[in-house]
Write a protein that holds these residues in place. Sequence first.
Motif, PDB file in Angstrom:
ATOM      1  N   PHE A 108     -42.095  -2.458 -17.438  1.00  0.00           N
ATOM      2  CA  PHE A 108     -43.053  -2.527 -16.387  1.00  0.00           C
ATOM      3  C   PHE A 108     -42.375  -0.567 -15.872  1.00  0.00           C
ATOM      4  N   ASP A 109     -44.253  -0.286 -15.808  1.00  0.00           N
ATOM      5  CA  ASP A 109     -44.204   1.172 -15.390  1.00  0.00           C
ATOM      6  C   ASP A 109     -44.637   1.307 -14.156  1.00  0.00           C
ATOM      7  N   GLU A 110     -43.320   1.020 -13.081  1.00  0.00           N
ATOM      8  CA  GLU A 110     -43.293   1.082 -11.760  1.00  0.00           C
ATOM      9  C   GLU A 110     -43.984   2.241 -11.325  1.00  0.00           C
ATOM     10  N   ARG A 111     -44.237   3.485 -11.835  1.00  0.00           N
ATOM     11  CA  ARG A 111     -44.771   4.261 -11.428  1.00  0.00           C
ATOM     12  C   ARG A 111     -46.419   4.840 -11.613  1.00  0.00           C
ATOM     13  N   ALA A 112     -46.622   4.138 -12.408  1.00  0.00           N
ATOM     14  CA  ALA A 112     -47.905   4.427 -12.788  1.00  0.00           C
ATOM     15  C   ALA A 112     -49.341   2.719 -11.929  1.00  0.00           C
ATOM     16  N   ALA A 113     -47.830   2.003 -11.519  1.00  0.00           N
ATOM     17  CA  ALA A 113     -48.222   0.704 -10.263  1.00  0.00           C
ATOM     18  C   ALA A 113     -48.482   2.060  -9.010  1.00  0.00           C
ATOM     19  N   THR A 114     -47.102   2.036  -8.544  1.00  0.00           N
ATOM     20  CA  THR A 114     -47.180   2.779  -7.314  1.00  0.00           C
ATOM     21  C   THR A 114     -49.058   3.910  -7.439  1.00  0.00           C
ATOM     22  N   GLU A 115     -48.496   4.240  -8.329  1.00  0.00           N
ATOM     23  CA  GLU A 115     -50.026   5.469  -8.827  1.00  0.00           C
ATOM     24  C   GLU A 115     -51.062   4.716  -8.282  1.00  0.00           C
ATOM     25  N   ILE A 116     -51.509   4.064  -9.432  1.00  0.00           N
ATOM     26  CA  ILE A 116     -52.857   2.928  -8.566  1.00  0.00           C
ATOM     27  C   ILE A 116     -52.829   2.479  -7.080  1.00  0.00           C
ATOM     28  N   ILE A 117     -51.662   1.814  -6.797  1.00  0.00           N
ATOM     29  CA  ILE A 117     -51.969   0.963  -5.406  1.00  0.00           C
ATOM     30  C   ILE A 117     -51.814   2.099  -4.369  1.00  0.00           C
ATOM     31  N   GLY A 118     -51.887   3.209  -4.490  1.00  0.00           N
ATOM     32  CA  GLY A 118     -51.551   4.691  -3.297  1.00  0.00           C
ATOM     33  C   GLY A 118     -53.050   5.051  -3.423  1.00  0.00           C
ATOM     34  N   GLY A 119     -53.031   5.371  -4.903  1.00  0.00           N
ATOM     35  CA  GLY A 119     -54.670   5.536  -4.594  1.00  0.00           C
ATOM     36  C   GLY A 119     -56.489   4.836  -4.166  1.00  0.00           C
ATOM     37  N   GLU A 120     -56.493   3.952  -3.596  1.00  0.00           N
ATOM     38  CA  GLU A 120     -57.252   1.847  -3.691  1.00  0.00           C
ATOM     39  C   GLU A 120     -56.606   2.479  -2.015  1.00  0.00           C
ATOM     40  N   ASP A 121     -55.991   3.809  -1.381  1.00  0.00           N
ATOM     41  CA  ASP A 121     -55.895   3.812   0.304  1.00  0.00           C
ATOM     42  C   ASP A 121     -57.264   4.488   0.474  1.00  0.00           C
TER      43      ASP A 121
END
Length: 67
Positions: A54-67
Motif C-alpha cells: 500500500f502506498d499511503e503517501r499516494a492515498a493521502t495526496e489523492i484524498i487531500g487533492g479532493e478538498d
Amino acid sequence: MRIPGESAERVFPVGAGADPVALREKLVRLRGVREAVVVPEEGIARLTVYPESFDERAATEIIGGED
C-alpha cells in the motif's frame, strides 16, 4: 508479525467538498488497495489495504487533492 497477503484497515479524513464516487474510483486504483468506502456523512474514507504494498503517501495526496 503480519502474514503475507493479510489485509488491514486505514481510515483517512475527507473534506466536505469531496465527490465520494470519484474519490472511491481513484482510491481503488491505487496499488495495495483491496477496497475503498467513502462516507461523506462521517467525513472519512475507509480503505482495506495490503500493508506490504500500500502506498499511503499516494492515498493521502489523492484524498487531500479532493478538498
